[in-house]
Design a protein around this motif. Structure first.
Motif, short mmCIF file in Angstrom:
data_model
loop_
_atom_site.label_atom_id
_atom_site.label_comp_id
_atom_site.label_asym_id
_atom_site.label_seq_id
_atom_site.Cartn_x
_atom_site.Cartn_y
_atom_site.Cartn_z
N PHE A 192 -10.72 1.89 -4.76
CA PHE A 192 -11.81 2.29 -3.97
C PHE A 192 -12.85 1.08 -3.73
CE2 PHE A 192 -9.56 6.28 -4.58
CZ PHE A 192 -9.64 6.71 -3.30
N ASP A 193 -13.74 1.17 -2.92
CA ASP A 193 -14.97 0.36 -2.61
C ASP A 193 -14.42 -1.12 -2.49
OD1 ASP A 193 -17.42 -0.18 -2.34
OD2 ASP A 193 -18.07 0.31 -4.30
N GLN A 194 -13.53 -1.50 -1.76
CA GLN A 194 -13.05 -2.84 -2.04
C GLN A 194 -13.35 -3.58 -0.95
OE1 GLN A 194 -11.36 -4.25 -5.13
NE2 GLN A 194 -12.25 -2.25 -5.47
N LYS B 156 -15.66 4.79 -0.66
CA LYS B 156 -15.71 5.30 -1.81
C LYS B 156 -14.69 6.77 -1.92
CE LYS B 156 -20.14 3.76 -3.15
NZ LYS B 156 -19.65 2.62 -4.45
N PRO B 157 -14.39 7.14 -3.00
CA PRO B 157 -13.39 8.36 -3.05
C PRO B 157 -14.28 9.43 -2.75
CG PRO B 157 -13.79 7.48 -5.38
CD PRO B 157 -14.37 6.56 -4.54
N HIS B 158 -13.65 10.52 -2.10
CA HIS B 158 -14.25 11.65 -1.75
C HIS B 158 -13.92 12.80 -2.91
CE1 HIS B 158 -15.13 10.33 2.34
NE2 HIS B 158 -13.79 9.69 2.23
N ILE B 159 -14.80 13.75 -2.84
CA ILE B 159 -14.76 14.71 -3.68
C ILE B 159 -13.93 15.99 -2.92
CG2 ILE B 159 -15.80 16.54 -5.15
CD1 ILE B 159 -17.84 14.45 -5.71
N THR B 160 -12.81 16.23 -3.05
CA THR B 160 -12.19 17.41 -2.50
C THR B 160 -11.36 18.27 -3.27
OG1 THR B 160 -10.13 15.92 -1.88
CG2 THR B 160 -11.51 15.79 -0.26
N ASN B 161 -10.94 19.28 -2.86
CA ASN B 161 -9.92 20.28 -3.55
C ASN B 161 -8.49 19.83 -3.59
OD1 ASN B 161 -8.43 22.38 -4.45
ND2 ASN B 161 -9.62 23.94 -3.48
N MET B 162 -8.16 19.03 -4.64
CA MET B 162 -7.03 18.53 -4.75
C MET B 162 -5.78 19.48 -4.29
SD MET B 162 -7.07 15.33 -5.38
CE MET B 162 -5.58 14.73 -5.91
N TYR C 206 -12.04 2.65 -14.16
CA TYR C 206 -11.67 1.57 -15.03
C TYR C 206 -12.67 0.48 -14.68
CZ TYR C 206 -9.20 -2.51 -17.05
OH TYR C 206 -8.78 -3.57 -17.74
N GLY C 207 -13.78 0.19 -15.77
CA GLY C 207 -14.84 -0.70 -15.41
C GLY C 207 -15.75 -0.17 -14.34
N ASP C 208 -15.85 -0.98 -13.30
CA ASP C 208 -16.66 -0.45 -12.19
C ASP C 208 -15.76 -0.02 -10.86
OD1 ASP C 208 -15.73 -3.06 -11.62
OD2 ASP C 208 -17.51 -3.70 -10.54
N ILE C 209 -14.47 -0.18 -11.31
CA ILE C 209 -13.48 0.24 -10.15
C ILE C 209 -13.00 1.61 -10.27
CG2 ILE C 209 -11.18 -0.24 -9.26
CD1 ILE C 209 -11.64 -3.25 -10.06
N GLU C 210 -13.15 2.40 -9.20
CA GLU C 210 -12.66 3.75 -9.05
C GLU C 210 -11.47 3.70 -8.53
OE1 GLU C 210 -15.86 7.08 -8.20
OE2 GLU C 210 -16.60 5.09 -7.18
N TYR C 211 -10.27 4.53 -8.78
CA TYR C 211 -8.96 4.36 -8.45
C TYR C 211 -8.35 5.84 -8.36
CZ TYR C 211 -7.60 4.72 -13.28
OH TYR C 211 -7.62 4.82 -14.49
N GLY C 212 -6.95 6.04 -7.66
CA GLY C 212 -6.62 7.16 -7.70
C GLY C 212 -5.11 6.61 -8.09
N VAL C 213 -4.21 7.55 -8.92
CA VAL C 213 -2.84 7.36 -9.08
C VAL C 213 -2.02 8.44 -8.66
CG1 VAL C 213 -0.93 6.84 -10.80
CG2 VAL C 213 -3.23 5.89 -10.96
N ILE C 214 -0.97 8.11 -7.87
CA ILE C 214 0.01 9.41 -7.60
C ILE C 214 1.31 8.89 -7.86
CG2 ILE C 214 1.04 10.61 -5.49
CD1 ILE C 214 -2.17 8.72 -4.66
N VAL D 40 -1.93 1.57 -15.61
CA VAL D 40 -2.65 1.29 -14.34
C VAL D 40 -3.61 0.39 -14.41
CG1 VAL D 40 -4.21 3.06 -14.89
CG2 VAL D 40 -3.79 2.62 -12.39
N LYS D 41 -4.34 0.05 -15.75
CA LYS D 41 -5.24 -0.92 -15.90
C LYS D 41 -4.63 -2.43 -15.72
CE LYS D 41 -7.72 2.09 -18.90
NZ LYS D 41 -8.28 2.31 -20.37
N ALA D 42 -3.35 -2.56 -16.09
CA ALA D 42 -2.61 -3.76 -15.95
C ALA D 42 -2.55 -3.99 -14.22
CB ALA D 42 -1.50 -3.81 -16.63
N VAL D 43 -2.20 -3.04 -13.64
CA VAL D 43 -1.84 -3.23 -12.07
C VAL D 43 -3.59 -3.53 -11.59
CG1 VAL D 43 -1.54 -2.02 -10.18
CG2 VAL D 43 -0.05 -1.57 -12.17
N ILE D 44 -4.50 -2.86 -12.07
CA ILE D 44 -5.75 -3.27 -11.34
C ILE D 44 -6.20 -4.57 -11.75
CG2 ILE D 44 -8.29 -2.62 -11.64
CD1 ILE D 44 -7.20 0.28 -11.95
N ASP D 45 -6.01 -4.88 -13.16
CA ASP D 45 -6.23 -6.33 -13.36
C ASP D 45 -5.58 -7.34 -12.70
OD1 ASP D 45 -8.44 -5.66 -15.08
OD2 ASP D 45 -6.77 -5.76 -17.14
#
Length: 154
Positions: free
Chosen positions: A46-48, A76-82, A123-131, A142-147
């Motif tokens: 998010f926030d890219q 940015k990510p949304h706050i929702t009911n997953m 992770y750091g300043d990056i917000e992310y989601g994983v499915i 996931v951190k290796a993928v983000i890096d």
């Protein structure tokens, strides 16, 4: 007369506030769309700055993943009911087929795949989601993928 004037002003402010609230986008659920046959771990960053614009339909934000399984979003990510989230495969004719959730796994639903896990974090300043999609949960860094994604874009 001061009380009437005061009450009238409060009523006007309340009506204006409610009107503005109804005009804003209220996101109630997230819809995740994957290419048909995708299995493995999908990641949303998010926030890219160079990410995709957000698409909202019927109070749902739509995340349409590329074949790589890595989706960059400007929002940015949304706050929702997953529990309200929906997951779909999309074929080449744009036909959607709902995927089974981990709660429905084992039911006689003839699922092509199951959502095994989904979460959002930072992770750091990056917000992310994983499915995670498939039949078995795979090990995933996931951190290796983000890096890797961040380094490729430098």
């Amino acid at each position: 007369m001061n009380n009437i004037s005061y009450l009238r002003n409060v009523a006007i402010i309340f009506i204006l506030f409610m009107g503005l609230q109804s005009c804003s986008k209220k996101i109630e659920r997230e819809v995740f769309i994957f290419p048909k046959g995708f299995k493995g771990n999908a990641v949303i960053l998010f926030d890219q700055k160079d990410g995709r614009e957000e698409k909202v339909t019927n109070n749902s934000v739509i995340y349409d993943f590329p074949i790589t399984g890595i989706l960059l979003m400007r929002s940015k990510p949304h706050i929702t009911n997953m529990h309200l989230s929906k997951y779909y495969y999309k074929d080449t004719q744009e036909v959607l087929r709902e995927l089974c959730s981990k709660a429905s796994k084992g039911a006689d639903l003839n699922c092509e795949a199951t959502i095994l896990n989904d979460y959002f974090a930072s992770y750091g300043d990056i917000e992310y989601g994983v499915i995670a999609i498939g039949d078995t949960l795979e090990s995933f860094d996931v951190k290796a993928v983000i890096d890797s994604v961040v380094n490729l874009r430098r």
